[in-house]
Scaffold this motif. Structure first.
Motif, mmCIF file in Angstrom:
data_model
loop_
_atom_site.group_PDB
_atom_site.id
_atom_site.type_symbol
_atom_site.label_atom_id
_atom_site.label_comp_id
_atom_site.label_asym_id
_atom_site.label_seq_id
_atom_site.Cartn_x
_atom_site.Cartn_y
_atom_site.Cartn_z
ATOM 1 N N LYS A 205 0.834 -1.205 0.000
ATOM 2 C CA LYS A 205 0.000 0.000 0.000
ATOM 3 C C LYS A 205 0.866 1.252 0.000
ATOM 4 N N TYR A 206 1.932 1.232 0.778
ATOM 5 C CA TYR A 206 2.855 2.360 0.797
ATOM 6 C C TYR A 206 3.512 2.533 -0.571
ATOM 7 N N PHE A 207 3.915 1.423 -1.178
ATOM 8 C CA PHE A 207 4.532 1.485 -2.502
ATOM 9 C C PHE A 207 3.580 2.095 -3.525
ATOM 10 N N MET A 208 2.316 1.639 -3.518
ATOM 11 C CA MET A 208 1.337 2.176 -4.472
ATOM 12 C C MET A 208 1.159 3.681 -4.285
ATOM 13 N N ARG A 209 1.101 4.108 -3.025
ATOM 14 C CA ARG A 209 0.846 5.522 -2.740
ATOM 15 C C ARG A 209 1.991 6.407 -3.218
ATOM 16 N N ILE A 210 3.228 6.032 -2.891
ATOM 17 C CA ILE A 210 4.347 6.900 -3.281
ATOM 18 C C ILE A 210 4.617 6.808 -4.786
ATOM 19 N N PHE A 211 4.325 5.664 -5.398
ATOM 20 C CA PHE A 211 4.494 5.541 -6.854
ATOM 21 C C PHE A 211 3.558 6.507 -7.571
ATOM 22 N N LYS A 212 2.280 6.515 -7.158
ATOM 23 C CA LYS A 212 1.320 7.402 -7.824
ATOM 24 C C LYS A 212 1.641 8.870 -7.547
ATOM 25 N N ALA A 213 2.113 9.157 -6.325
ATOM 26 C CA ALA A 213 2.479 10.532 -6.004
ATOM 27 C C ALA A 213 3.646 11.005 -6.864
ATOM 28 N N GLN A 214 4.565 10.090 -7.187
ATOM 29 C CA GLN A 214 5.746 10.449 -7.971
ATOM 30 C C GLN A 214 5.435 10.588 -9.456
ATOM 31 N N PHE A 215 4.644 9.654 -10.006
ATOM 32 C CA PHE A 215 4.479 9.589 -11.462
ATOM 33 C C PHE A 215 3.084 9.972 -11.950
ATOM 34 N N GLY A 216 2.122 10.132 -11.055
ATOM 35 C CA GLY A 216 0.781 10.543 -11.469
ATOM 36 C C GLY A 216 -0.093 9.418 -11.968
ATOM 37 N N HIS A 217 0.377 8.188 -11.889
ATOM 38 C CA HIS A 217 -0.418 7.020 -12.250
ATOM 39 C C HIS A 217 0.042 5.836 -11.414
ATOM 40 N N THR A 218 -0.776 4.796 -11.372
ATOM 41 C CA THR A 218 -0.472 3.647 -10.534
ATOM 42 C C THR A 218 0.512 2.714 -11.223
ATOM 43 N N PRO A 219 1.152 1.815 -10.466
ATOM 44 C CA PRO A 219 2.023 0.806 -11.089
ATOM 45 C C PRO A 219 1.263 -0.038 -12.113
ATOM 46 N N ARG A 220 0.010 -0.382 -11.816
ATOM 47 C CA ARG A 220 -0.771 -1.197 -12.738
ATOM 48 C C ARG A 220 -1.001 -0.470 -14.058
ATOM 49 N N GLU A 221 -1.274 0.843 -13.977
ATOM 50 C CA GLU A 221 -1.481 1.619 -15.204
ATOM 51 C C GLU A 221 -0.199 1.677 -16.028
ATOM 52 N N ALA A 222 0.937 1.802 -15.365
ATOM 53 C CA ALA A 222 2.213 1.798 -16.091
ATOM 54 C C ALA A 222 2.413 0.468 -16.797
ATOM 55 N N PHE A 223 2.066 -0.631 -16.115
ATOM 56 C CA PHE A 223 2.240 -1.951 -16.710
ATOM 57 C C PHE A 223 1.278 -2.167 -17.875
ATOM 58 N N GLU A 224 0.046 -1.688 -17.735
ATOM 59 C CA GLU A 224 -0.939 -1.863 -18.816
ATOM 60 C C GLU A 224 -0.543 -1.087 -20.065
ATOM 61 N N ARG A 225 0.057 0.079 -19.888
ATOM 62 C CA ARG A 225 0.556 0.832 -21.052
ATOM 63 C C ARG A 225 1.646 0.033 -21.755
ATOM 64 N N ARG A 226 2.487 -0.590 -20.970
ATOM 65 C CA ARG A 226 3.531 -1.423 -21.565
ATOM 66 C C ARG A 226 2.922 -2.596 -22.327
#
Length: 337
Positions: free
Chosen positions: A298-319
């Motif tokens: 949960k902490y990872f998801m929160r700081i990832f979205k705060a840094q990049f403006g999207h979730t890790p899952r969204e980054a993976f789906e774009r890939r």
């Protein structure tokens, strides 16, 4: 727009000459040393030289590639050359790989990889050069300490020497990012660091403080990038391997939010790169995060979205869409975040 132009780097390569004439081309291109007349190898002489003027200094790199480390050639700074060119500089040479055997004024020494040593071009010397490369900084004599004689042939191994050698390597590799506007500041920083290396003292260290801090920070950042996946990447480990105190390390990154924030920031960017780069081997998001030290999802998801403006899952789906255009594959995270 001249201030945005790049430094003028002068290059010479023997590859532009016929294979059987390459060593002769290398000899002809040299204006400061005489070379042995014969190159004893059937392999074409593959050498490259480049240099750039930075204020009063000349930064240069020499590279000679050969599969046999035992071959060599002689380069001699003769009295005739000294009278002809009147080159009155000291060269601070950092041996990157390969080695150099130096002979001058009755002494001889071997300069191995990693050695930073001084050559006085106002004195006679001979170097036996093996395959490898070096970076050198030529400094006019009047910018060096008044009595430079004791420095000739000497290896700089204490105090600031290691930092100055690292600085020369870093400076060479940052040349493509420098502009003409940067050069006066680079020259000033180089002078401060050189003075602190040759004449260590309180005033010299104060003047060199900013470039010293910049070089130390770059060293720490490179170390972090190299060891991002180590679970024991701690302040104590960094201090031990870089050779600095905890207080110094904390000061270096005080303005960026601290050293642990720097580590987390760089790990986040590495995770983002892994998740979003097409063609990389498939991994679950939670495994990538865990491998980079993020245990709390949960902490990872929160700081990832705060840094990049999207979730890790969204980054993976774009890939995924880039990996297989027109086809969206089944959610490979299986519900994992």
């Amino acid at each position: 727009m001249a201030e945005l132009s790049r430094p003028d780097v002068h290059r010479f390569s023997t590859r532009d000459a016929p294979a059987d004439e390459r060593f002769d081309a290398w000899v002809a291109s040299s204006t400061f040393c005489d070379f042995a007349a014969v190159y004893r190898s059937d392999i074409p002489f593959d050498a490259h030289r480049e240099h750039v003027q930075i204020g009063p200094f000349v930064l240069a790199r020499r590279t000679w590639r050969h599969p046999d480390a035992s071959v060599s050639y002689d380069a001699r700074r003769t009295a005739a050359r000294i009278r002809a060119d009147q080159r009155d500089v000291l060269s601070f040479s950092l041996q990157l790989n390969g080695s150099v055997a130096l002979r001058s004024d009755g002494f001889a020494s071997i300069k191995p990889p990693g050695e930073l040593y001084v050559l006085d071009f106002g004195r006679v010397f001979e170097r036996v050069i093996t395959p490898g490369s070096e970076i050198s900084l030529s400094v006019p004599r009047d910018l060096c300490p008044a009595d430079a004689d004791p420095w000739h042939g000497r290896s700089l191994t204490r105090g600031m020497a290691s930092l100055f050698g690292h600085y020369l390597s870093h400076l060479y590799h940052t040349l493509p990012r420098l502009t003409a506007r940067d050069l006066p500041h680079v020259a000033q920083a180089t002078m401060h660091l050189l003075t602190a290396t040759l004449l260590p003292g309180r005033d010299a260290l104060i003047a060199a403080n900013e470039p010293i801090q910049n070089v130390l920070m770059e060293r720490v950042q490179r170390y972090i990038d190299t060891h991002l996946l180590r679970p024991d990447l701690t302040v104590d480990l960094i201090c031990r391997d870089i050779g600095i105190s905890r207080a110094t390390l904390y000061r270096l990154f005080d303005h960026t939010g601290g050293i642990m924030r720097e580590i987390r920031h760089r790990r986040l960017y590495r995770v983002h790169q892994v998740l979003s780069t097409p063609g990389r081997p498939w991994e679950r998001i939670r495994d990538v995060a865990l491998r980079h030290g993020f245990i709390d999802e949960k902490y990872f998801m929160r700081i990832f979205k705060a840094q990049f403006g999207h979730t890790p899952r969204e980054a993976f789906e774009r890939r995924q869409r880039l990996d297989e255009p027109g086809k969206f594959t089944q959610d490979s995270t299986n519900g994992d975040t």
